[in-house]
Design a protein around this motif. Sequence first.
Motif, PDB file in Angstrom:
ATOM      1  N   VAL A  11       0.947  -1.099  -0.069  1.00  0.00           N
ATOM      2  CA  VAL A  11       0.060   0.005  -0.056  1.00  0.00           C
ATOM      3  C   VAL A  11       0.854   1.271  -0.056  1.00  0.00           C
ATOM      4  O   VAL A  11       0.397   2.252   0.149  1.00  0.00           O
ATOM      5  N   ARG A  81      -9.661   5.331   4.536  1.00  0.00           N
ATOM      6  CA  ARG A  81      -9.920   4.162   3.451  1.00  0.00           C
ATOM      7  C   ARG A  81      -8.670   3.353   3.603  1.00  0.00           C
ATOM      8  O   ARG A  81      -8.831   1.935   3.772  1.00  0.00           O
ATOM      9  N   ASP A  84      -8.712   1.373   6.868  1.00  0.00           N
ATOM     10  CA  ASP A  84      -9.832   0.261   7.029  1.00  0.00           C
ATOM     11  C   ASP A  84      -9.659  -0.759   5.937  1.00  0.00           C
ATOM     12  O   ASP A  84     -10.043  -1.835   6.310  1.00  0.00           O
ATOM     13  N   GLU A  85      -9.134  -0.327   4.870  1.00  0.00           N
ATOM     14  CA  GLU A  85      -8.676  -1.574   3.965  1.00  0.00           C
ATOM     15  C   GLU A  85      -7.649  -2.570   4.274  1.00  0.00           C
ATOM     16  O   GLU A  85      -7.651  -3.540   3.744  1.00  0.00           O
ATOM     17  N   ASN A  86      -6.969  -2.207   5.266  1.00  0.00           N
ATOM     18  CA  ASN A  86      -5.782  -2.901   5.759  1.00  0.00           C
ATOM     19  C   ASN A  86      -5.762  -3.378   7.148  1.00  0.00           C
ATOM     20  O   ASN A  86      -4.670  -4.111   7.341  1.00  0.00           O
ATOM     21  N   ARG A  89      -5.908  -7.071   7.798  1.00  0.00           N
ATOM     22  CA  ARG A  89      -4.870  -7.915   7.557  1.00  0.00           C
ATOM     23  C   ARG A  89      -3.756  -7.662   8.633  1.00  0.00           C
ATOM     24  O   ARG A  89      -3.113  -8.580   9.121  1.00  0.00           O
TER      25      ARG A  89
END
Length: 123
Positions: A11, A81, A84-86, A89
């Motif tokens: 990212v 974002r 939140d997206e990572n 993980r």
Amino acid sequence: MGPFRAMLSDVDVTEQQWRVLRVLHEGGPLDPTRIAEQACLLLPSLTRILQKLDEKGLILRAADEHDRRKQVISITPAGIRLIDENLARSIAITERLRNRMGPAKFEALLDLLNHLDRIEMSD
């Protein structure tokens, strides 16, 4: 840190940038001194990190309402974002580490790291 570095590389953020974003995501807008304390960073390092995060559009800088000489840093929707997206993980990596070490050793490690942070901050 290898699994975390791989995740963050995907990212395009560094470990330190991730910590700053997490602090802002969890704590809301903060002044740089508080961010440095909570992210365990030196203020001169934080200055460079904030510059990079600003260039990436992941944070906003604003003048403090009460003291125009100070800055308040907040996370942007793009930064939210990214977190939140990572986050899932990141949590999964942490859980794998916890399971490999065992809960007692993992907690002892966290206690020692917190103790080290308190020692460094008092010097």
